[in-house]
Scaffold this motif. Structure first.
Motif, PDB file in Angstrom:
ATOM      1  N   ILE A 128      66.250 -75.113  -5.223  1.00  0.00           N
ATOM      2  CA  ILE A 128      64.702 -74.616  -4.155  1.00  0.00           C
ATOM      3  C   ILE A 128      65.494 -73.440  -3.809  1.00  0.00           C
ATOM      4  O   ILE A 128      64.567 -72.509  -3.597  1.00  0.00           O
ATOM      5  CB  ILE A 128      64.882 -75.624  -3.813  1.00  0.00           C
ATOM      6  CG1 ILE A 128      64.036 -77.070  -4.059  1.00  0.00           C
ATOM      7  CG2 ILE A 128      64.238 -74.740  -2.835  1.00  0.00           C
ATOM      8  CD1 ILE A 128      62.629 -77.204  -4.457  1.00  0.00           C
ATOM      9  N   VAL A 129      67.253 -73.246  -4.129  1.00  0.00           N
ATOM     10  CA  VAL A 129      67.286 -71.865  -3.060  1.00  0.00           C
ATOM     11  C   VAL A 129      67.160 -70.952  -3.903  1.00  0.00           C
ATOM     12  O   VAL A 129      66.938 -70.003  -3.966  1.00  0.00           O
ATOM     13  CB  VAL A 129      68.869 -72.315  -2.516  1.00  0.00           C
ATOM     14  CG1 VAL A 129      69.535 -70.482  -1.916  1.00  0.00           C
ATOM     15  CG2 VAL A 129      68.444 -73.705  -0.950  1.00  0.00           C
ATOM     16  N   LEU A 142      65.553 -71.181  -6.082  1.00  0.00           N
ATOM     17  CA  LEU A 142      63.763 -70.350  -6.248  1.00  0.00           C
ATOM     18  C   LEU A 142      63.907 -69.128  -5.328  1.00  0.00           C
ATOM     19  O   LEU A 142      63.205 -68.638  -6.122  1.00  0.00           O
ATOM     20  CB  LEU A 142      63.255 -71.887  -6.479  1.00  0.00           C
ATOM     21  CG  LEU A 142      61.489 -71.411  -6.837  1.00  0.00           C
ATOM     22  CD1 LEU A 142      61.516 -71.904  -7.700  1.00  0.00           C
ATOM     23  CD2 LEU A 142      61.182 -72.224  -5.238  1.00  0.00           C
ATOM     24  N   ALA A 143      63.903 -69.967  -4.240  1.00  0.00           N
ATOM     25  CA  ALA A 143      63.604 -69.191  -3.106  1.00  0.00           C
ATOM     26  C   ALA A 143      64.044 -67.408  -3.376  1.00  0.00           C
ATOM     27  O   ALA A 143      63.778 -66.542  -2.837  1.00  0.00           O
ATOM     28  CB  ALA A 143      64.227 -69.331  -1.667  1.00  0.00           C
ATOM     29  N   GLU A 148      62.294 -65.741  -5.646  1.00  0.00           N
ATOM     30  CA  GLU A 148      61.084 -64.754  -4.916  1.00  0.00           C
ATOM     31  C   GLU A 148      61.345 -63.421  -4.166  1.00  0.00           C
ATOM     32  O   GLU A 148      60.553 -63.079  -3.622  1.00  0.00           O
ATOM     33  CB  GLU A 148      60.003 -65.783  -3.758  1.00  0.00           C
ATOM     34  CG  GLU A 148      59.700 -66.812  -5.374  1.00  0.00           C
ATOM     35  CD  GLU A 148      58.525 -66.320  -6.084  1.00  0.00           C
ATOM     36  OE1 GLU A 148      57.408 -65.858  -5.113  1.00  0.00           O
ATOM     37  OE2 GLU A 148      58.441 -65.986  -7.025  1.00  0.00           O
ATOM     38  N   ILE A 149      62.611 -64.175  -3.390  1.00  0.00           N
ATOM     39  CA  ILE A 149      63.176 -63.102  -1.897  1.00  0.00           C
ATOM     40  C   ILE A 149      62.694 -61.761  -3.150  1.00  0.00           C
ATOM     41  O   ILE A 149      62.444 -60.790  -2.235  1.00  0.00           O
ATOM     42  CB  ILE A 149      63.723 -63.222  -1.558  1.00  0.00           C
ATOM     43  CG1 ILE A 149      64.285 -64.324  -0.806  1.00  0.00           C
ATOM     44  CG2 ILE A 149      64.542 -61.987  -0.456  1.00  0.00           C
ATOM     45  CD1 ILE A 149      65.352 -64.583   0.177  1.00  0.00           C
ATOM     46  N   ILE A 198      59.531 -60.072  -3.785  1.00  0.00           N
ATOM     47  CA  ILE A 198      59.033 -59.657  -2.539  1.00  0.00           C
ATOM     48  C   ILE A 198      59.953 -58.155  -2.079  1.00  0.00           C
ATOM     49  O   ILE A 198      58.292 -56.941  -1.632  1.00  0.00           O
ATOM     50  CB  ILE A 198      59.001 -61.025  -1.337  1.00  0.00           C
ATOM     51  CG1 ILE A 198      57.837 -61.823  -2.155  1.00  0.00           C
ATOM     52  CG2 ILE A 198      58.586 -60.477  -0.467  1.00  0.00           C
ATOM     53  CD1 ILE A 198      58.752 -62.982  -0.708  1.00  0.00           C
ATOM     54  N   ILE A 199      61.252 -58.194  -2.533  1.00  0.00           N
ATOM     55  CA  ILE A 199      61.955 -56.944  -1.712  1.00  0.00           C
ATOM     56  C   ILE A 199      60.725 -55.911  -3.177  1.00  0.00           C
ATOM     57  O   ILE A 199      60.892 -54.675  -1.775  1.00  0.00           O
ATOM     58  CB  ILE A 199      63.084 -56.952  -1.491  1.00  0.00           C
ATOM     59  CG1 ILE A 199      63.405 -58.173  -0.704  1.00  0.00           C
ATOM     60  CG2 ILE A 199      63.652 -55.420  -1.399  1.00  0.00           C
ATOM     61  CD1 ILE A 199      65.362 -58.181  -0.556  1.00  0.00           C
ATOM     62  N   ASN A 259      57.649 -54.312  -1.772  1.00  0.00           N
ATOM     63  CA  ASN A 259      57.306 -53.854  -0.733  1.00  0.00           C
ATOM     64  C   ASN A 259      57.992 -52.329  -0.160  1.00  0.00           C
ATOM     65  O   ASN A 259      57.966 -51.968   0.664  1.00  0.00           O
ATOM     66  CB  ASN A 259      57.724 -55.274   0.340  1.00  0.00           C
ATOM     67  CG  ASN A 259      56.641 -55.854   0.282  1.00  0.00           C
ATOM     68  OD1 ASN A 259      55.353 -55.332  -0.185  1.00  0.00           O
ATOM     69  ND2 ASN A 259      56.634 -57.591   0.467  1.00  0.00           N
ATOM     70  N   TRP A 260      59.489 -52.695  -0.683  1.00  0.00           N
ATOM     71  CA  TRP A 260      59.890 -51.814  -0.858  1.00  0.00           C
ATOM     72  C   TRP A 260      59.988 -50.250  -1.447  1.00  0.00           C
ATOM     73  O   TRP A 260      60.156 -49.656  -2.006  1.00  0.00           O
ATOM     74  CB  TRP A 260      61.626 -52.110  -1.551  1.00  0.00           C
ATOM     75  CG  TRP A 260      62.452 -50.795  -0.243  1.00  0.00           C
ATOM     76  CD1 TRP A 260      62.093 -49.421   0.548  1.00  0.00           C
ATOM     77  CD2 TRP A 260      63.795 -51.240  -0.217  1.00  0.00           C
ATOM     78  NE1 TRP A 260      63.718 -49.377   0.486  1.00  0.00           N
ATOM     79  CE2 TRP A 260      64.413 -50.061   0.436  1.00  0.00           C
ATOM     80  CE3 TRP A 260      64.497 -51.823  -1.060  1.00  0.00           C
ATOM     81  CZ2 TRP A 260      66.264 -50.135   0.297  1.00  0.00           C
ATOM     82  CZ3 TRP A 260      66.289 -52.080  -1.151  1.00  0.00           C
ATOM     83  CH2 TRP A 260      66.862 -50.644  -0.265  1.00  0.00           C
ATOM     84  N   PHE A 317      58.414 -66.310 -10.988  1.00  0.00           N
ATOM     85  CA  PHE A 317      58.893 -67.635 -11.160  1.00  0.00           C
ATOM     86  C   PHE A 317      58.411 -67.910 -12.898  1.00  0.00           C
ATOM     87  O   PHE A 317      59.402 -68.590 -13.174  1.00  0.00           O
ATOM     88  CB  PHE A 317      58.325 -68.328 -10.264  1.00  0.00           C
ATOM     89  CG  PHE A 317      58.687 -69.729 -10.884  1.00  0.00           C
ATOM     90  CD1 PHE A 317      60.321 -70.396 -10.513  1.00  0.00           C
ATOM     91  CD2 PHE A 317      57.535 -70.576 -10.714  1.00  0.00           C
ATOM     92  CE1 PHE A 317      60.240 -71.637 -10.902  1.00  0.00           C
ATOM     93  CE2 PHE A 317      58.350 -72.201 -11.055  1.00  0.00           C
ATOM     94  CZ  PHE A 317      59.413 -72.771 -11.031  1.00  0.00           C
TER      95      PHE A 317
END
Lengths: 311, 527
Positions: free
Chosen positions: B284-285, B287-288, B291-292, B295-296, B299-300, B427
């Protein structure tokens, strides 16, 4: 101050939804020690079924409040039953045959099942987001203050009240179910030692199935609440919500039901306050970073028991 | 249909036949089928039967009860057939018969499919081929489980493939080297081969983490993204800025090691905090984390270009000689006629070499103490620690090396596409790579190749499935069902053959004699 209060209410509402999903994760993990990766998608299925049921009944915002509430309870019942059927089937098809297989097998199978559910919903219902007019409007003013800078109003909407009240009621019901009934006793005994429980005459398979059904019902409640509150769903909402709810379950201490609720509230508050005071774009990053931080510094969670590794 | 409730299989392969209804009990069979139908209608009824669409703004329901009826009927009939012929099979039918039937069906199916695709233009050949293949594979795999359980052998399919493994590998390698020059091979096939090889390389990279070290990494695509963006940013902005425009033809070869290094650093950064976690937390980590990164990237905006991505990434050159149609180009330099295919073929060989390097490094590492430590870690972490293996370093190296190959593949991806955007690193991409590793058998090198060819080939095949368009209603698009098939395959493989289709479960190094460790014997639920 008013802004803070407003965000606090938003955070508690979102946190309640996460908490309801997190209970499903925590109960399943408590009993069979696996992450039901497809649980987030069960939440999505619950939301989808709610939407379909609302459309099928023909519910609109013009109905009277009492009728609306009654109809929503009916929708909720339908969503809970059907989502339970989904989760039960998922358990029978993808997890039960793997009990006793090697460690990563159920998790990989769960990832496969999550993809299946997502794609099933996408193919059957289309990939576009489904927006709907809000059914319940109105609310109450908690605070009204006029200063030189302008007017400040803190409002709580009817939906938010319904979400918080329902969550509290369900929490009480489930705590009673787990601590007071024979079913709860069977669940707790399976959690401690599955082999011993089955020796003592507990139907382990049935208990596990019921656990999945309970988890799915709560996820369906969360699905309906999410839909009512945000008014738009798509086939992909289960992924993010699932990961965040899992974070909540870990934060609260996996295996602990009050912990899952508490963790859900904390994650909801972090997400809402982060978007309110820092940046909306990185709210998911904040929630995910929280997961890593918790796992490093507090692996047993807020209310969990430390895990003892036995050889 | 995979969604039908199945009987339990406690104890893995041994109880493949466990009837829930005793033979000859018509009443209970009927009740069982009724319940199946009820649950199938609950599942398909609302979601398939009522589609919420918004033709003019507001959502309206469209009813499709016909589809629901056929789906429910398929589930019920499927379960009835399972009852009659699988769970309550007559005694004179031995597993070996089923196995032979399966092998025969696979052969007929393959033949029909090949004929349908390349010789005749008849959709029915494809239909027969696909159904023959699927049914045959199922009969073959399920019955070979049974025969193996009868004989007490660990993994029959692997047994059959293992002696062939060496030759299969050499044969595949020879085909791969000669592929661009085989007559009849056009650009489409070379492109497909490049795609397959990219996934083979990613699969091999992930295999180090998942297959060898037993750490389930669901965010592998993040390293792929790091590699791709490293090349995209360095070659379009920073290298011209630092060294002038003359560097551009060399950019790929200069950035490639850097991208690998960067990805490896990210592997370390990610690996460091999560080392103490148990397997599923780790999943799970990671996977997170994946995603991080995504997302970066979205958005960056100033740095990564946001959702629009980065375009005009320099194409690779033949060690400084560009593939252009002028006197400085590749064709003119070597006295060849110019053809746009030359660049594609060059790209093909680049990824082939990169993939082979990945394979070679992995095979060598497995013979080193670190590789043996990975395999030991996979089997039992507590035992590892008590034997004095530094689990932290072991896990970190697995993460970093796996990530490094992901970074290489990412750079290649960027130069091949000429364009990167966060959309390529979702993912689902991680899930496909994981599916390839899982299908191939955790830890098996040749398995990853076979699985990558099968998965990517099947993706292509979905485009060719005209027979489905012929028998299904209007507007049916088989490509929509690709990921659904991947998901179902992951579940089924875990049920039938948790160690993958081509299993390689023996340790690389052994004392005195090779002892096969059957998957059933390996500790369950332990670190």
């Amino acid at each position: 101050m008013e802004y803070f209060l407003e965000q606090l209410i938003n955070g508690i509402t979102l946190g309640s939804i996460y908490g309801l999903i997190a209970i499903g994760y925590t109960m399943v993990y408590g009993i069979i020690g696996m992450i039901n990766f497809a649980h987030g998608d069960i939440f999505m299925i619950g939301a989808m079924i709610s939407l379909i049921a609302i459309l099928a009944i023909g519910l609109t915002a013009s109905a009277s409040f009492a009728l609306l509430l009654l109809a929503l309870i009916l929708v909720l019942a339908i969503a809970m039953i059907l989502a339970s059927a989904f989760n039960w089937t998922v358990e029978r098809v993808a997890y039960k045959p793997l009990r006793g297989s090697f460690r990563l097998a159920p998790l990989i199978s769960a990832i496969g099942m999550s993809i299946v559910l997502q794609e099933f919903a996408r193919i059957a219902q289309g990939g576009r987001p489904k927006p709907m007019q809000p059914l319940l409007s109105g609310g109450f003013e908690l605070m009204h203050r006029t200063t030189e800078a302008g007017e400040f109003i803190v409002r709580i909407s009817t939906i938010q009240i319904i979400i918080i009240v329902t969550t509290l009621a369900l929490m009480a019901l489930f705590t009673a179910l787990i601590t007071r009934t024979s079913l709860g006793r069977a669940q707790r005994s399976c959690e401690q030692d599955m082999k011993m429980a089955s020796l003592l005459g507990i139907d382990v398979n049935k208990t596990i199935s019921i656990t999945f059904i309970m988890g799915a019902s709560l996820a369906a409640v969360a699905g309906l609440m999410f839909f009512l509150r945000y008014g738009v769903i798509d086939f992909y909402i289960g992924f993010l919500a699932g990961v965040k709810a899992f974070t909540a379950a870990v934060l609260g201490g996996i295996g602990s039901i009050p912990g899952a609720m508490l963790g859900g509230l904390v994650i909801g508050l972090i997400e809402v306050f982060w978007s309110a005071y820092f940046s909306v774009e990185y709210k998911d990053v904040a929630a995910f970073a929280m997961l890593a931080v918790v796992l490093i510094f507090l692996p047993q969670g807020l209310l969990g028991k430390p895990e003892v590794e036995k050889v | 249909m995979a969604l039908a409730p199945q009987p339990t299989q406690q104890g893995g392969a041994r109880a493949a036949r466990s009837p829930t209804v005793p033979p000859g009990d018509q009443k209970r069979l009927l009740i069982d089928l009724l319940l199946t139908g009820l649950i199938a209608s609950a599942i398909f009824g609302p979601i398939v039967g009522m589609s919420a669409t918004a033709p003019q703004g507001g959502l309206v329901l469209q009813y499709r009860w016909g589809t629901v009826f056929w789906l429910v009927a398929a589930v019920v009939i499927g379960r009835l057939l399972l009852h009659l012929f699988v769970w309550n099979r007559p005694d004179w039918v031995k597993p070996i018969h089923v196995k032979r039937l399966g092998a025969g069906l696979v052969a007929i199916g393959t033949l029909a499919l090949l004929l349908g695709l390349f010789v005749f233009d008849a959709p029915w050949f494809d239909a027969v081929g696909i159904f023959g293949l699927i049914a045959g594979a199922w009969f073959y795999i399920s019955s070979s489980n049974e025969t193996a359980a009868e004989r007490g052998a660990p993994s029959p399919l692997a047994h059959a493939i293992e002696p062939l493994g060496k030759y299969l590998g050499i044969a595949l390698l020879l085909i791969a080297i000669a592929l661009p020059f085989i007559p009849g091979v056009d650009r489409r096939i070379v492109d497909l081969a490049i795609l397959m090889l990219t996934y083979v390389m990613l699969g091999w990279g992930l295999n180090i983490v998942v297959g060898l070290a037993g750490l389930l990494d669901l965010g592998y695509v993040a390293f792929y993204a790091v590699g791709a963006y490293a090349y995209a940013l360095l070659s379009t902005i920073y290298f011209p800025l630092w060294f002038g425009d003359g560097i551009t033809p060399w950019a790929f070869w200069l950035v490639l090691p850097l991208a690998g290094l960067l990805a490896a650093c990210w592997g370390l950064i990610l690996g460091f905090p999560v080392l103490r976690l148990r397997g599923d937390y780790l999943a799970i980590v990671t996977l997170a984390f994946g995603e991080i990164i995504r997302i970066i990237l979205i958005n960056w905006y100033d740095f990564t270009g946001g959702p629009n991505g980065i375009s005009d990434i320099p194409r690779p050159s033949f060690f400084g000689i560009p593939f252009t149609n002028d006197e400085n180009g590749f064709a003119a330099t070597f006295g060849l006629a110019y053809s746009p295919l030359q660049r594609i073929i060059f790209l093909y060989y680049v990824i082939l070499v990169l993939a082979l390097i990945t394979n070679f490094v992995t095979l060598r590492l497995r013979k080193l103490p670190i590789g043996r430590a990975w395999e030991a870690l996979r089997e039992d972490e507590i035992a590892c620690r008590s034997l004095g293996i530094n689990t932290t370093n072991t896990k970190l190296t697995a993460f970093a090396i796996g990530a490094m190959f992901g970074g290489f593949a990412g750079s290649f991806f960027a130069t091949r596409q000429g364009f990167v955007s966060p959309e390529s690193f979702v993912f689902m991409e991680s899930a496909i790579i994981l599916a390839i590793v899982v299908l191939g058998g955790l830890g098996s090198q040749i398995g990853v190749v076979v699985a990558a060819i099968a998965v990517i080939g099947a993706f292509e095949l979905f485009r060719e499935l005209d027979f489905l368009k012929a028998i299904m209603p209007e507007g049916f698009d088989p490509t929509q069902y690709r990921m659904l098939a991947v998901g179902i395959a992951m579940v089924l493989i875990m049920r039938w053959r948790p160690r993958g289709l081509v299993t390689k479960r023996d340790p690389s190094i052994y004392l005195k004699e090779k002892k096969a460790v059957s998957a059933d014997l390996v500790a369950q639920g332990h670190g």
